[in-house]
Design an enzyme around this catalytic site. Sequence first.
Site, PDB file in Angstrom:
ATOM      1  N   ASP A  95       0.867  -1.184   0.000  1.00 55.82           N
ATOM      2  CA  ASP A  95       0.000   0.000   0.000  1.00 55.82           C
ATOM      3  C   ASP A  95       0.905   1.236   0.000  1.00 55.82           C
ATOM      4  OD1 ASP A  95      -1.747  -2.119   0.616  1.00 55.82           O
ATOM      5  OD2 ASP A  95      -3.085  -0.792   1.726  1.00 55.82           O
ATOM      6  N   LYS A 160      -6.906   3.482  -3.214  1.00 52.48           N
ATOM      7  CA  LYS A 160      -7.305   3.455  -1.808  1.00 52.48           C
ATOM      8  C   LYS A 160      -7.544   4.875  -1.317  1.00 52.48           C
ATOM      9  CE  LYS A 160      -5.190   2.087   2.646  1.00 52.48           C
ATOM     10  NZ  LYS A 160      -4.040   1.382   3.250  1.00 52.48           N
ATOM     11  N   LYS A 199     -10.319   0.292  -2.608  1.00 53.88           N
ATOM     12  CA  LYS A 199     -10.212  -0.060  -1.185  1.00 53.88           C
ATOM     13  C   LYS A 199     -10.647   1.137  -0.347  1.00 53.88           C
ATOM     14  CE  LYS A 199      -6.871  -1.272   2.448  1.00 53.88           C
ATOM     15  NZ  LYS A 199      -5.510  -1.755   2.756  1.00 53.88           N
TER      16      LYS A 199
END
Length: 257
Positions: A95, A160, A199
């Site tokens: 991430d 995300k 996400k």
Amino acid sequence: MPTTPISEIARMIDHALLHPTLTDEELRAGCELALTYHVASVCIKPYAISLASQLLAGSDVAVGTVIGFPHGSATTSLKVVETLQACRDGATEIDMVINIGKVLSRDWAYVTDEIRAVYEICQLNGPLLKVIFENDFLPDDTSKIRLCEICTEIGVGFVKTSTGFGFVKESDGNYNSLGATEPDLQLMLTHVGPNTKVKASGGIRTLDEVLRVKAMGVTRVGTSSTQTILTEAYQRFGLVAPTPPSLRTSHIETKEY
């Protein structure tokens, strides 16, 4: 593990173990919790990858970590080195935080080159790449849309919403973090391509919140409230939730973000 409504929810969750004060004991307990509930992954700080890889070896729980966390301000070369080291230590999901200042400067060439550089390391070594926008710091939708387009063009696995640590100073002097909002999630879902998923991260703490974003089309959720969410899911379906071994007699409390 047979597919059930509860397992579908669990397999959406990246269990976040990212609080700055997290101890090794709490990391171990968090990995045990992830194993107990069969979540998608743990998302941990880079130094803990090797330990988590040992604790989760042979399981269906992926080892995820963060790059350039939480502010995204490291140079591209350092993010590349950090990613490579994470891969060597056993991370299977990455991430990465974008360079927020470069996004706000509209330096799209820099932003594109940086994401692509990290993506190429992931491609060579296997990890799935998720790119963190930190939407609280992006005041207009144009930047978020452009980031979705860039990530789609490069081929990253996920975009995300947030780190969970992006606090913005309000007019009253207080700091606030909105995290994953439904308007931002809908915008991201609309503007990514079919091979890039979304996400939701930041402020997801209840089962109903998970179910709402799931209904929108979100397929991963980053949260430190995993036990609360899944205990509620078991109760709703009339089942008894399992208890991770370390939490049966431990004083440890979850550190949420």
